[in-house]
Design a protein around this motif. Structure first.
Motif, PDB file in Angstrom:
ATOM      1  N   ARG A   1      18.791  14.430   4.427  1.00 17.84           N
ATOM      2  CA  ARG A   1      19.882  13.502   4.415  1.00 17.84           C
ATOM      3  C   ARG A   1      19.556  12.674   5.715  1.00 17.84           C
ATOM      4  O   ARG A   1      18.979  13.150   7.079  1.00 17.84           O
ATOM      5  N   GLY A   2      19.437  11.207   5.750  1.00 16.59           N
ATOM      6  CA  GLY A   2      19.137  10.350   6.483  1.00 16.59           C
ATOM      7  C   GLY A   2      20.010   9.293   6.748  1.00 16.59           C
ATOM      8  O   GLY A   2      20.839   8.945   5.911  1.00 16.59           O
TER       9      GLY A   2
ATOM     10  N   ASP B   1      26.954   4.747   9.619  1.00 17.43           N
ATOM     11  CA  ASP B   1      27.830   5.189   8.466  1.00 17.43           C
ATOM     12  C   ASP B   1      27.176   4.888   7.097  1.00 17.43           C
ATOM     13  O   ASP B   1      28.040   4.739   6.195  1.00 17.43           O
ATOM     14  N   VAL B   2      25.986   4.659   6.965  1.00 15.66           N
ATOM     15  CA  VAL B   2      25.328   4.813   5.711  1.00 15.66           C
ATOM     16  C   VAL B   2      24.120   5.793   5.382  1.00 15.66           C
ATOM     17  O   VAL B   2      23.466   5.940   6.574  1.00 15.66           O
ATOM     18  N   TYR B   3      24.402   6.608   4.690  1.00 16.39           N
ATOM     19  CA  TYR B   3      23.645   7.833   4.328  1.00 16.39           C
ATOM     20  C   TYR B   3      23.049   7.839   3.022  1.00 16.39           C
ATOM     21  O   TYR B   3      23.283   7.277   2.272  1.00 16.39           O
ATOM     22  N   TRP B   4      21.735   8.380   2.892  1.00 17.25           N
ATOM     23  CA  TRP B   4      21.038   8.767   1.895  1.00 17.25           C
ATOM     24  C   TRP B   4      20.129  10.209   1.956  1.00 17.25           C
ATOM     25  O   TRP B   4      19.892  10.731   3.123  1.00 17.25           O
ATOM     26  N   TRP B   5      19.941  10.667   0.717  1.00 18.71           N
ATOM     27  CA  TRP B   5      18.929  11.847   0.537  1.00 18.71           C
ATOM     28  C   TRP B   5      17.714  11.287   0.236  1.00 18.71           C
ATOM     29  O   TRP B   5      17.678  10.285  -0.751  1.00 18.71           O
ATOM     30  N   PHE B   6      16.537  11.760   0.491  1.00 20.90           N
ATOM     31  CA  PHE B   6      15.071  11.524   0.248  1.00 20.90           C
ATOM     32  C   PHE B   6      14.243  12.515   0.276  1.00 20.90           C
ATOM     33  O   PHE B   6      14.713  13.542   1.200  1.00 20.90           O
TER      34      PHE B   6
ATOM     35  N   GLU C   1      24.763  15.454 -10.719  1.00 20.22           N
ATOM     36  CA  GLU C   1      26.194  15.313 -10.358  1.00 20.22           C
ATOM     37  C   GLU C   1      26.602  14.797  -9.163  1.00 20.22           C
ATOM     38  O   GLU C   1      27.695  14.136  -8.844  1.00 20.22           O
ATOM     39  N   THR C   2      25.598  14.619  -8.178  1.00 20.65           N
ATOM     40  CA  THR C   2      26.313  14.117  -6.799  1.00 20.65           C
ATOM     41  C   THR C   2      26.527  12.727  -6.792  1.00 20.65           C
ATOM     42  O   THR C   2      26.020  11.715  -7.620  1.00 20.65           O
ATOM     43  N   GLY C   3      27.689  12.177  -5.955  1.00 17.76           N
ATOM     44  CA  GLY C   3      28.087  10.902  -5.883  1.00 17.76           C
ATOM     45  C   GLY C   3      27.301  10.340  -4.730  1.00 17.76           C
ATOM     46  O   GLY C   3      27.482   9.317  -4.350  1.00 17.76           O
ATOM     47  N   GLU C   4      26.428  11.070  -3.888  1.00 20.47           N
ATOM     48  CA  GLU C   4      25.733  10.474  -2.779  1.00 20.47           C
ATOM     49  C   GLU C   4      24.421   9.926  -3.324  1.00 20.47           C
ATOM     50  O   GLU C   4      23.838  10.057  -4.494  1.00 20.47           O
ATOM     51  N   THR C   5      23.883   8.753  -2.572  1.00 16.61           N
ATOM     52  CA  THR C   5      22.583   8.193  -2.807  1.00 16.61           C
ATOM     53  C   THR C   5      21.295   9.016  -2.403  1.00 16.61           C
ATOM     54  O   THR C   5      21.347   9.649  -1.372  1.00 16.61           O
TER      55      THR C   5
END
Length: 177
Positions: free
Chosen positions: A24-25, A32-37, A128-132
């Motif tokens: 998570r970065g 306040d902007v996050y994403w997974w990579f 299923e995730t709502g995260e980016t």
């Protein structure tokens, strides 16, 4: 904004249960902007993709002795970080590990400032995730890799709407990857 071109080696690291490691970065310039990579990063001048993938993985996770497989996908992305623009050609290696215990570095320098936490994801959780999550088509790619193994040639990722498995050619048993 000037755009810097760069090459990156990324790693699709799977554990013994078929879960994928993601970080998570964030960009400190955009709070306040996050994403997974996926793990991975820039290729140094004169460095081979394979060597860069292993170096980045060790730096970001502390893991060594990972079974690094073939490049299975590639794409080009544009992004900004700390106010600088980048256009990055990136290649994704498939890798496997028996160890899931990570030694993630502290976020004290700019190199690893965006690595907030690490998590092992199932394909179902990715769907299923709502995260980016980047790349956007990661769940489909990992699902296909788990079901069919690596493609004969790396597939091009081009966004969820445009990505197709039509270029997925099955590797004949015993052929090099």
């Amino acid at each position: 904004m000037t755009v810097e071109r760069r090459r990156a080696a990324r790693v699709l690291l799977l554990d013994g249960e078929g879960r994928l490691l993601l970080f998570r970065g964030t960009d400190p310039a955009v709070p306040d902007v996050y994403w997974w990579f996926t793990p991975g990063g820039g290729v140094e001048p004169g460095e081979e993709l394979r060597d860069a993938a292993l170096r980045e993985l060790a730096e970001e996770t502390g893991l060594t002795g990972v079974e690094l497989g073939p490049v299975v996908a590639f794409d080009t992305v544009t992004f900004s970080y700390l106010g600088r623009g980048y256009e990055q050609d990136q290649w994704f290696h498939l890798a496997r590990t028996a160890s899931t215990e990570l030694r993630v570095p502290e976020g004290d320098g700019t190199e690893h400032a965006q690595l907030l936490t690490a998590r092992w994801w199932t394909v179902a959780e990715l769907r299923e995730t709502g995260e980016t999550v980047y790349p956007l088509e990661l769940a489909e790619l990992v699902e296909r890799l788990l079901a069919d193994g690596p493609p004969v040639r790396p597939v091009r990722l081009c966004g969820r709407a445009g990505w197709s498995t039509m270029g997925w050619t099955y590797r004949a048993e015993g052929t090099p990857g």
